[in-house]
Motif scaffolding. Structure first.
Motif, PDB file in Angstrom:
ATOM      1  N   LEU C 166       0.835  -1.204   0.000  1.00  3.97           N
ATOM      2  CA  LEU C 166       0.000   0.000   0.000  1.00  3.97           C
ATOM      3  C   LEU C 166       0.866   1.248   0.000  1.00  3.97           C
ATOM      4  CD1 LEU C 166      -2.705   1.452   0.264  1.00  3.97           C
ATOM      5  CD2 LEU C 166      -2.550   1.122   2.751  1.00  3.97           C
ATOM      6  N   ILE C 167       1.850   1.256   0.910  1.00  5.25           N
ATOM      7  CA  ILE C 167       2.724   2.430   1.001  1.00  5.25           C
ATOM      8  C   ILE C 167       3.426   2.664  -0.325  1.00  5.25           C
ATOM      9  CG2 ILE C 167       4.657   3.458   2.232  1.00  5.25           C
ATOM     10  CD1 ILE C 167       2.890   2.808   4.338  1.00  5.25           C
ATOM     11  N   PHE C 168       3.879   1.567  -0.905  1.00  2.00           N
ATOM     12  CA  PHE C 168       4.598   1.704  -2.165  1.00  2.00           C
ATOM     13  C   PHE C 168       3.707   2.323  -3.232  1.00  2.00           C
ATOM     14  CE2 PHE C 168       6.436   0.028  -6.116  1.00  2.00           C
ATOM     15  CZ  PHE C 168       7.725   0.507  -5.984  1.00  2.00           C
ATOM     16  N   ASP C 169       2.485   1.819  -3.351  1.00  2.00           N
ATOM     17  CA  ASP C 169       1.571   2.386  -4.350  1.00  2.00           C
ATOM     18  C   ASP C 169       1.280   3.850  -4.070  1.00  2.00           C
ATOM     19  OD1 ASP C 169       1.248   0.131  -5.990  1.00  2.00           O
ATOM     20  OD2 ASP C 169      -0.299  -0.715  -4.693  1.00  2.00           O
ATOM     21  N   VAL C 170       1.141   4.181  -2.778  1.00  2.00           N
ATOM     22  CA  VAL C 170       0.809   5.566  -2.448  1.00  2.00           C
ATOM     23  C   VAL C 170       1.979   6.487  -2.779  1.00  2.00           C
ATOM     24  CG1 VAL C 170       0.337   7.163  -0.558  1.00  2.00           C
ATOM     25  CG2 VAL C 170      -0.907   5.003  -0.692  1.00  2.00           C
ATOM     26  N   ALA C 172       4.794   5.933  -4.735  1.00  2.00           N
ATOM     27  CA  ALA C 172       5.148   5.968  -6.151  1.00  2.00           C
ATOM     28  C   ALA C 172       4.035   6.620  -6.965  1.00  2.00           C
ATOM     29  CB  ALA C 172       5.423   4.555  -6.647  1.00  2.00           C
ATOM     30  N   GLY C 173       2.803   6.238  -6.676  1.00  2.00           N
ATOM     31  CA  GLY C 173       1.687   6.784  -7.429  1.00  2.00           C
ATOM     32  C   GLY C 173       1.563   8.280  -7.276  1.00  2.00           C
ATOM     33  N   ALA C 174       1.685   8.759  -6.045  1.00  2.00           N
ATOM     34  CA  ALA C 174       1.509  10.195  -5.821  1.00  2.00           C
ATOM     35  C   ALA C 174       2.604  10.995  -6.517  1.00  2.00           C
ATOM     36  CB  ALA C 174       1.502  10.485  -4.324  1.00  2.00           C
ATOM     37  N   HIS C 177       2.056  10.880 -10.285  1.00  5.58           N
ATOM     38  CA  HIS C 177       0.897  11.681 -10.693  1.00  5.58           C
ATOM     39  C   HIS C 177       1.209  13.176 -10.629  1.00  5.58           C
ATOM     40  CE1 HIS C 177      -3.354  12.968 -10.927  1.00  5.58           C
ATOM     41  NE2 HIS C 177      -3.552  11.776 -11.460  1.00  5.58           N
ATOM     42  N   ARG C 178       1.824  13.569  -9.523  1.00  3.30           N
ATOM     43  CA  ARG C 178       2.220  14.981  -9.387  1.00  3.30           C
ATOM     44  C   ARG C 178       3.146  15.391 -10.541  1.00  3.30           C
ATOM     45  NH1 ARG C 178       1.426  20.000  -6.674  1.00  3.30           N
ATOM     46  NH2 ARG C 178       3.414  21.073  -6.575  1.00  3.30           N
TER      47      ARG C 178
END
Lengths: 205, 205, 205, 205
Positions: C166-170, C172-174, C177-178
């Motif tokens: 979860l942390i990884f997706d949050v 890396a994803g954030a 996306h930014r």
DNA sequence: TGCTAACCGAGACGGTACGTCCCGTCTTGCG
DNA sequence: CGCAAGACGGGACGTACCGTCTCGGTTAGCA
């Protein structure tokens, strides 16, 4: 000459007629410079100032293109009345040899015939575009000789056709073999010797 | 037939003699299956169970290899004494036609001739490996006919040679043209018609 | 990284190791200059001084090549101990953003992910070559924070793994996306705000 | 959405409105079948029963067309009041994941973002057509949470905007990364875990 | 009602890149 | 040193799409 389905739909941008001529001319030029085996369709296209796709849209491949490019050369053959059968034959032999001496014809003719041994549609194309059209010379020469009384009239039309085919194979085959296989000159002396042989054979028939 | 510099160095592992035969046989097989233009040297090598390098060590390229591979076919031609000039000619015409009917000969012969129009060494190789060797048939047929009294003795050796060349071009050219260009059968009927024409011409000479 | 069947036969000329490096370097250079969509394998090959066939012998296509070319960039990521969980997170966020700022990474990463939505083997390659390798950062950061007492020890290993994912997706994803979608700078200020949010969420867990 | 110069001349035949809809629908269908990289404009045109020229008259290229074709999908997102901030977030996460599960969205979204890294006008188009329009969800969710007393009122509008952007990047980025990069399901369990993390972070702020 | 301008379909056009095939050469290690 | 294996740089292939350009024909709105 390029292929097109017979049921021509009338729609869309029409094909450029100028492109056809440019492509065939470029093909002949490339044959002269490179010969058959080193000729590439990409090169022909760029010589003609045309895209490769345009070329493939009109011809199925190298063989078909080259047949069309070369066929026109053989239409130059004529049979002016030189007064006797022998003179007529000598004339056409020398004309034919002159065409075979042109590098674009020399390199291309044998190559497409070689390809045609494994490609029936190509053989048909060669026959209709090149070979069959020149049989007129045999027919015209014979009727002229008959008019002169040098040859007898043939009553049986089947036999007459067979004889015409035979003569055609003998004349065309001998000249091609002399020029391309034996690689010896088809000059007036050879033409005279060949003609004497042929006329003798026809007379003795 | 494969090339080797004359000053053969004696050191190192000698070349496999079996490889040569396998390569030529593989070449003929590939010609039958694929025809000239789709034959590739890599394919020949793998058919022969040989590396490409081995092949290139012995032949310069596709043309030379194919000439060697098909040359042997034409050595089958013989001229048994059939009792008359006409019968001898008919016999050799039919034998020649039988060879041209074999797919490996058909596809290869015209192709290498076509290539040879732009490759003088290749033309020479074709002449020495194939063409010139078969002139023996003309010479033998003539001397036999002269022995029979069907043809006169020629005193001038130059003229005699020229006539032999002419006959050779006429016979070979006509048969090839009939078989490969006109794509009509060279059967007994055609052979008889052709022979009558030729013998008539020779007699009337 | 290039493909090779596992049962390596020992025979034949071995593949050039230098070519691999030259190709990957050329790929990165081409990505910088042209971007993903205008990159062509022919261009990469000629930049690398290599034939196109060499390239296709080792990679199945543009996607696989680019994944390999770009994967190495992400191995630069490190997690030096900055004294606190928040500082560690900020550090890795900024490092990650720096990599995404490099044009070869920016243009390539999203593109191969896009392709991978329809190509399962490609997705697997991306995962093993890029994604999965960086999860080490999450694991190391957590254990360090646990050693500091900033985070509680987790007893259930399954739940621990899920949280790490979860942390990884949050993270890396954030950042992605930014940087790529919103196209706003991932600067220290943003990193700080993001870290505060994340650490707050982890603490309140 | 298709482009038209603002100074619209009123004369001549007007553009078919039906064509627009057919083209966009055909684009979505082609995305489903072929994916982004194998989608061709010629194919879209013929699916839509429209000439390629018609298509190019309205869109500059594949990128612009696809952005318009998929933008509408994201307008389906809604934020029904589920009674709490956490429930609202979970709801929108699952809705977003459902859209990303559709093949036309999955393949297209990442691809156009990848393209946009080298094409500023395209990035702008994506932002106005897709991204920016969905920020409404963040704003609405926040004000609703503030009304419920779950979140404090923010006095500084600049800081409020920054927080909204951050949340947007975190939510959208995490869901996209989970779904497309990690290729793991965004199910209720994951949504719950993610929401707990996010709400915890917001609360502790 | 008839003009006329912009639209429409179809499809050919000059191009670019593709991925494959074969060329002829060059390493490898083995015999 | 020959040999099988196979990688190498190179070049042409025939195909697929690109985005543009004629074509002949249609369809408004204005005169």
């Amino acid at each position: 000459m390029p292929s097109r389905l017979p049921s021509a739909p009338r729609t869309g941008r029409p094909r450029s007629a100028a492109a056809d001529a440019a492509i065939l001319e470029a093909t002949r030029a490339a044959l002269v410079e490179l010969g058959w085996s080193k000729l590439t369709l990409g090169d022909v296209a760029s010589r003609a100032g045309v895209a490769k796709t345009t070329l493939y849209r009109r011809w199925a491949g190298k063989n078909e293109l080259v047949v069309d490019a070369v066929a026109v050369l053989f239409d130059e053959l004529e049979l002016p009345d030189r007064g006797s059968l022998a003179a007529d034959i000598e004339g056409v032999v020398l004309q034919f040899a002159a065409i075979l001496d042109r590098p674009e014809a020399k390199t291309a003719l044998m190559a497409v015939v070689a390809e045609s041994t494994r490609d029936e549609p190509l053989r048909e194309r060669i026959r209709t575009s090149i070979v069959e059209r020149q049989k007129r010379l045999v027919l015209e020469g014979r009727s002229r000789a008959q008019a002169r009384g040098e040859l007898p009239l043939e009553k049986d039309p089947t036999a007459a056709a067979r004889t015409a085919d035979l003569i055609f194979d003998v004349v065309a085959g001998a000249v091609v073999h002399r020029a391309l296989v034996s690689a010896q000159p088809v000059d007036e002396e050879w033409a005279a010797r060949f003609t004497r042989l042929l006329v003798g054979g026809l007379a003795g028939d």
